[in-house]
Design a protein around this motif. Sequence first.
Motif, PDB file in Angstrom:
ATOM      1  N   GLU A  65       7.622  -5.791  -1.829  1.00 25.69           N
ATOM      2  CA  GLU A  65       7.518  -5.606  -0.455  1.00 25.69           C
ATOM      3  C   GLU A  65       5.950  -5.457   0.025  1.00 25.69           C
ATOM      4  O   GLU A  65       5.142  -5.150  -0.573  1.00 25.69           O
ATOM      5  CB  GLU A  65       7.970  -4.190  -0.645  1.00 25.69           C
ATOM      6  N   THR A  66       5.831  -6.216   1.299  1.00 28.63           N
ATOM      7  CA  THR A  66       4.346  -6.242   1.887  1.00 28.63           C
ATOM      8  C   THR A  66       4.175  -5.191   2.695  1.00 28.63           C
ATOM      9  O   THR A  66       5.010  -5.282   3.798  1.00 28.63           O
ATOM     10  CB  THR A  66       4.006  -7.581   2.140  1.00 28.63           C
ATOM     11  N   LEU A  67       3.193  -4.562   2.605  1.00 29.47           N
ATOM     12  CA  LEU A  67       2.930  -3.472   3.899  1.00 29.47           C
ATOM     13  C   LEU A  67       1.562  -3.673   4.557  1.00 29.47           C
ATOM     14  O   LEU A  67       0.630  -3.274   3.952  1.00 29.47           O
ATOM     15  CB  LEU A  67       3.282  -2.009   3.222  1.00 29.47           C
ATOM     16  N   ASN A  68       1.780  -4.102   5.690  1.00 30.77           N
ATOM     17  CA  ASN A  68       0.563  -4.437   6.586  1.00 30.77           C
ATOM     18  C   ASN A  68      -0.152  -3.227   7.416  1.00 30.77           C
ATOM     19  O   ASN A  68       0.112  -2.955   8.294  1.00 30.77           O
ATOM     20  CB  ASN A  68       0.934  -5.538   7.593  1.00 30.77           C
ATOM     21  N   LEU A  69      -0.608  -2.507   6.440  1.00 28.63           N
ATOM     22  CA  LEU A  69      -1.192  -1.024   6.905  1.00 28.63           C
ATOM     23  C   LEU A  69      -2.491  -1.175   7.774  1.00 28.63           C
ATOM     24  O   LEU A  69      -2.815  -0.337   8.508  1.00 28.63           O
ATOM     25  CB  LEU A  69      -1.383   0.008   5.901  1.00 28.63           C
ATOM     26  N   TRP A  70      -3.125  -2.372   7.334  1.00 28.13           N
ATOM     27  CA  TRP A  70      -4.586  -2.630   8.223  1.00 28.13           C
ATOM     28  C   TRP A  70      -4.354  -3.949   8.871  1.00 28.13           C
ATOM     29  O   TRP A  70      -4.484  -5.014   8.305  1.00 28.13           O
ATOM     30  CB  TRP A  70      -5.521  -2.491   7.284  1.00 28.13           C
ATOM     31  N   HIS A  71      -4.114  -3.785  10.047  1.00 27.69           N
ATOM     32  CA  HIS A  71      -3.664  -5.168  10.634  1.00 27.69           C
ATOM     33  C   HIS A  71      -4.133  -5.136  12.378  1.00 27.69           C
ATOM     34  O   HIS A  71      -4.269  -3.951  12.694  1.00 27.69           O
ATOM     35  CB  HIS A  71      -2.309  -5.483  10.742  1.00 27.69           C
ATOM     36  N   THR A  72      -4.630  -6.485  12.671  1.00 28.17           N
ATOM     37  CA  THR A  72      -4.683  -6.236  14.346  1.00 28.17           C
ATOM     38  C   THR A  72      -3.368  -6.032  15.116  1.00 28.17           C
ATOM     39  O   THR A  72      -3.686  -5.582  16.096  1.00 28.17           O
ATOM     40  CB  THR A  72      -5.473  -7.437  14.825  1.00 28.17           C
ATOM     41  N   ASN A  73      -2.214  -6.312  14.689  1.00 25.40           N
ATOM     42  CA  ASN A  73      -0.909  -6.042  15.330  1.00 25.40           C
ATOM     43  C   ASN A  73      -0.591  -4.751  15.094  1.00 25.40           C
ATOM     44  O   ASN A  73      -0.091  -4.132  13.766  1.00 25.40           O
ATOM     45  CB  ASN A  73      -0.031  -7.088  14.716  1.00 25.40           C
ATOM     46  N   ASP A  75       2.181  -3.179  15.945  1.00 21.22           N
ATOM     47  CA  ASP A  75       3.413  -3.162  15.567  1.00 21.22           C
ATOM     48  C   ASP A  75       3.700  -3.196  14.019  1.00 21.22           C
ATOM     49  O   ASP A  75       4.486  -2.697  13.463  1.00 21.22           O
ATOM     50  CB  ASP A  75       4.467  -4.105  16.548  1.00 21.22           C
ATOM     51  N   ALA A  76       2.901  -4.103  13.548  1.00 20.62           N
ATOM     52  CA  ALA A  76       3.194  -4.512  12.258  1.00 20.62           C
ATOM     53  C   ALA A  76       2.466  -3.226  11.267  1.00 20.62           C
ATOM     54  O   ALA A  76       3.351  -2.774  10.439  1.00 20.62           O
ATOM     55  CB  ALA A  76       2.099  -5.813  11.760  1.00 20.62           C
ATOM     56  N   VAL A  77       1.379  -2.744  11.799  1.00 16.73           N
ATOM     57  CA  VAL A  77       1.185  -1.354  11.387  1.00 16.73           C
ATOM     58  C   VAL A  77       2.125  -0.372  11.370  1.00 16.73           C
ATOM     59  O   VAL A  77       2.365   0.478  10.060  1.00 16.73           O
ATOM     60  CB  VAL A  77      -0.246  -0.819  11.705  1.00 16.73           C
ATOM     61  N   ARG A  78       2.624  -0.009  12.331  1.00 18.18           N
ATOM     62  CA  ARG A  78       3.723   0.917  12.614  1.00 18.18           C
ATOM     63  C   ARG A  78       4.821   0.587  11.752  1.00 18.18           C
ATOM     64  O   ARG A  78       5.541   1.502  11.061  1.00 18.18           O
ATOM     65  CB  ARG A  78       4.208   0.856  14.183  1.00 18.18           C
ATOM     66  N   ILE A  79       5.393  -0.557  11.468  1.00 20.36           N
ATOM     67  CA  ILE A  79       6.418  -0.740  10.607  1.00 20.36           C
ATOM     68  C   ILE A  79       6.175  -0.532   9.189  1.00 20.36           C
ATOM     69  O   ILE A  79       6.727  -0.025   8.475  1.00 20.36           O
ATOM     70  CB  ILE A  79       6.951  -2.374  11.063  1.00 20.36           C
ATOM     71  N   ALA A  80       5.114  -1.067   8.806  1.00 19.12           N
ATOM     72  CA  ALA A  80       4.502  -0.804   7.614  1.00 19.12           C
ATOM     73  C   ALA A  80       4.316   0.535   7.103  1.00 19.12           C
ATOM     74  O   ALA A  80       4.832   1.140   6.143  1.00 19.12           O
ATOM     75  CB  ALA A  80       2.992  -1.495   7.231  1.00 19.12           C
ATOM     76  N   ALA A  81       3.868   1.309   8.161  1.00 20.74           N
ATOM     77  CA  ALA A  81       3.511   2.860   7.889  1.00 20.74           C
ATOM     78  C   ALA A  81       5.052   3.508   7.606  1.00 20.74           C
ATOM     79  O   ALA A  81       5.184   4.318   6.887  1.00 20.74           O
ATOM     80  CB  ALA A  81       2.848   3.511   9.019  1.00 20.74           C
ATOM     81  N   ALA A  82       5.830   3.172   8.625  1.00 17.13           N
ATOM     82  CA  ALA A  82       7.349   3.723   8.462  1.00 17.13           C
ATOM     83  C   ALA A  82       7.968   3.473   7.102  1.00 17.13           C
ATOM     84  O   ALA A  82       8.539   4.242   6.465  1.00 17.13           O
ATOM     85  CB  ALA A  82       8.111   3.264   9.596  1.00 17.13           C
ATOM     86  N   ARG A  83       7.656   2.162   6.752  1.00 19.71           N
ATOM     87  CA  ARG A  83       8.531   1.642   5.360  1.00 19.71           C
ATOM     88  C   ARG A  83       7.806   2.549   4.190  1.00 19.71           C
ATOM     89  O   ARG A  83       8.279   2.908   3.524  1.00 19.71           O
ATOM     90  CB  ARG A  83       8.066   0.235   5.453  1.00 19.71           C
ATOM     91  N   LEU A  84       6.397   2.643   4.291  1.00 16.59           N
ATOM     92  CA  LEU A  84       5.537   3.164   3.327  1.00 16.59           C
ATOM     93  C   LEU A  84       6.263   4.934   3.020  1.00 16.59           C
ATOM     94  O   LEU A  84       6.615   5.230   2.278  1.00 16.59           O
ATOM     95  CB  LEU A  84       4.031   3.265   3.529  1.00 16.59           C
ATOM     96  N   LYS A  85       6.243   5.552   4.303  1.00 15.86           N
ATOM     97  CA  LYS A  85       6.952   6.878   4.440  1.00 15.86           C
ATOM     98  C   LYS A  85       8.087   6.821   3.773  1.00 15.86           C
ATOM     99  O   LYS A  85       8.465   7.799   3.001  1.00 15.86           O
ATOM    100  CB  LYS A  85       6.749   7.162   5.836  1.00 15.86           C
ATOM    101  N   ARG A  86       8.909   5.973   4.048  1.00 15.97           N
ATOM    102  CA  ARG A  86      10.473   5.893   3.495  1.00 15.97           C
ATOM    103  C   ARG A  86      10.487   5.851   1.902  1.00 15.97           C
ATOM    104  O   ARG A  86      11.017   6.612   1.211  1.00 15.97           O
ATOM    105  CB  ARG A  86      11.036   4.756   4.198  1.00 15.97           C
TER     106      ARG A  86
END
Length: 182
Positions: A65-73, A75-86
């Motif tokens: 699973e790829t978690l884009n936690l540091w990104h210019t987008n 939305d990508a950061v929000r999705i990755a942070a939610a996935r990491l929290k899950r």
Amino acid sequence: MAKVNFDLKGFDSEREAKTDLLPDCEVNAEVHSTEVKENKAKSGAYIQVFFKITDGAHKGKMFQETLNLWHTNVDAVRIAAARLKRIMEVGGHKNANGVLGDSDELIGLKMRFRIEQVKKLDDKGKEQTYNEVKKIMAFAAEAFDGAKQAEAIGAPAANPMAPAQPAAPAAGTTVPPWMRGK
């Protein structure tokens, strides 16, 4: 003799050999390893989380699973942070509502995944089939308990002391796939 001079640092022979494409399935897995990597555009970084399947037909295989936690987008950061929290919540991390200090804190967390094959275009525009995690759920330790499954469908539980005999379901019965002989 040919001179090779090929740097093998950063390659994990176990992981590289076992990241085969999985069929659509639900599996129990645990976090095997993590890596923080810079993205291709050098505008951010991501955490690559490698999961190892712990039981069932695909035991030992890995997916990621790829978690884009540091990104210019954002939305990508929000999705990755939610996935990491899950992942942290379902895996039972002690600080799921706080700060993840080190990605290695994820190693050993266990959970269940629904994985599906999806088709996407790669960097060169060629269609490729990938595995994608569709859902993260609580680890299901009892999911592979044959006695509980038999009880749930009203079938008699197998005697663990009896000699193994292949069972062939009668035509027209509604035996769940995990109870059928292969």
